[in-house]
Design a protein around this motif. Structure first.
Motif, short mmCIF file in Angstrom:
data_model
loop_
_atom_site.label_atom_id
_atom_site.label_comp_id
_atom_site.label_asym_id
_atom_site.label_seq_id
_atom_site.Cartn_x
_atom_site.Cartn_y
_atom_site.Cartn_z
N GLY A 37 0.58 -0.73 -0.10
CA GLY A 37 -0.14 0.08 0.55
C GLY A 37 0.79 1.33 -0.01
N THR B 62 -2.12 2.96 6.21
CA THR B 62 -1.40 1.30 5.47
C THR B 62 0.04 0.55 6.84
OG1 THR B 62 -0.16 1.41 4.12
CG2 THR B 62 -2.55 1.36 3.03
N LYS C 178 -3.60 -2.88 3.42
CA LYS C 178 -4.70 -1.92 3.01
C LYS C 178 -5.96 -2.96 2.41
CE LYS C 178 -3.96 -2.26 -1.59
NZ LYS C 178 -2.91 -1.36 -2.49
N ASP D 183 -8.44 -4.27 -3.57
CA ASP D 183 -9.12 -2.51 -3.01
C ASP D 183 -9.30 -2.48 -4.27
OD1 ASP D 183 -6.39 -2.74 -5.69
OD2 ASP D 183 -5.31 -1.49 -4.84
N TYR E 147 -9.24 6.33 -1.94
CA TYR E 147 -9.29 6.04 -0.61
C TYR E 147 -10.52 7.09 0.14
CZ TYR E 147 -9.94 4.05 4.13
OH TYR E 147 -10.57 3.78 5.31
#
Length: 232
Positions: free
Chosen positions: A18, A25, A30, A113, A222
């Protein structure tokens, strides 16, 4: 065709450091970053279970693999059967697949992810009828910089990142179907070399999808997704 069983197993690549989001992270892998009060990986696995009927899962882990094992366990609390395959050292995503002792003969492959937006049953059927031993979900790239796939005749003709192939307008959508034997026939520890080799040999089917890819692979993405999740 990709020789997937009726209900294919799922392999999730969840070993990365990550590095593009280290302030998130350093202490949490992650795959376990929280979204909506639960780890992202938990939501991902439940989505594949609910939409695809998937039960068998292999998690290829690395960075803070013990935390992933502690959180997911054998998967029974999620109605799954989960095998953990931790890397002894960073092997790269394709290297992690080769290292996995319990890798199925044919499987769906995704990343820890990437939010599942593609119907797994539909994609598996498309892969079975593709005429290739590997298949990749592809679609229009959101930006020119993200175009990493050039398509010709229903196949991925070229795959590369930064820069992408000349003339590329599409990108991968984070879902593939693979046969284990392709790992012995094509080189590479990372996606660029391995998928690029499959593409050059005409063995990687392009399955077009309209669903946009949603990933949390960078800090900005994110954090943007967290803001979006708060509104739904």
């Amino acid at each position: 065709m990709v020789a997937l069983p009726g209900t294919p197993p799922l392999v999730v690549l969840a070993g990365g450091l990550g590095s593009r989001m280290l302030h998130h992270t350093r202490s949490t892998p992650k795959a376990l970053l929280p979204v909506g009060g639960k780890p992202f990986l938990t939501g991902l696995l439940c989505a594949f279970r609910d939409r695809g009927g998937i039960v068998e899962v292999v998690l290829c882990t690395g960075h803070k693999a013990d935390q992933v094992r502690d959180e997911i366990g054998d998967g029974s609390q999620l109605g799954l059967r989960v095998i953990h395959s931790p890397e002894p050292e960073p092997l790269g995503p394709i290297g992690a697949l080769r290292h996995a002792a319990d890798l199925p003969d044919a499987f769906l492959l995704t990343y820890c992810d990437v939010l599942p937006t593609i119907d797994p049953r539909w994609f598996a059927e498309q892969a079975r009828s593709s005429g290739c031993q590997a298949a990749m979900a592809v679609g229009p790239a959101p930006t020119a910089a993200e175009a990493n796939v050039r398509i010709r005749g229903g196949k991925v003709a070229a795959y590369a990142k930064k820069p992408g192939p000349a003339g590329a307008t599409d990108c991968d959508r984070g879902l593939l179907a693979l046969e284990k034997r392709t790992l012995d026939r094509h080189p590479g520890r990372d996606e660029q070399e391995f998928y690029g080799s499959l593409a050059r040999d005409g063995e990687l089917a392009a399955i077009p999808v309209q669903d946009p890819v949603v990933d949390i692979g960078t800090a900005a993405r994110y954090e943007k997704y967290l803001r979006f999740a708060e509104t739904i």
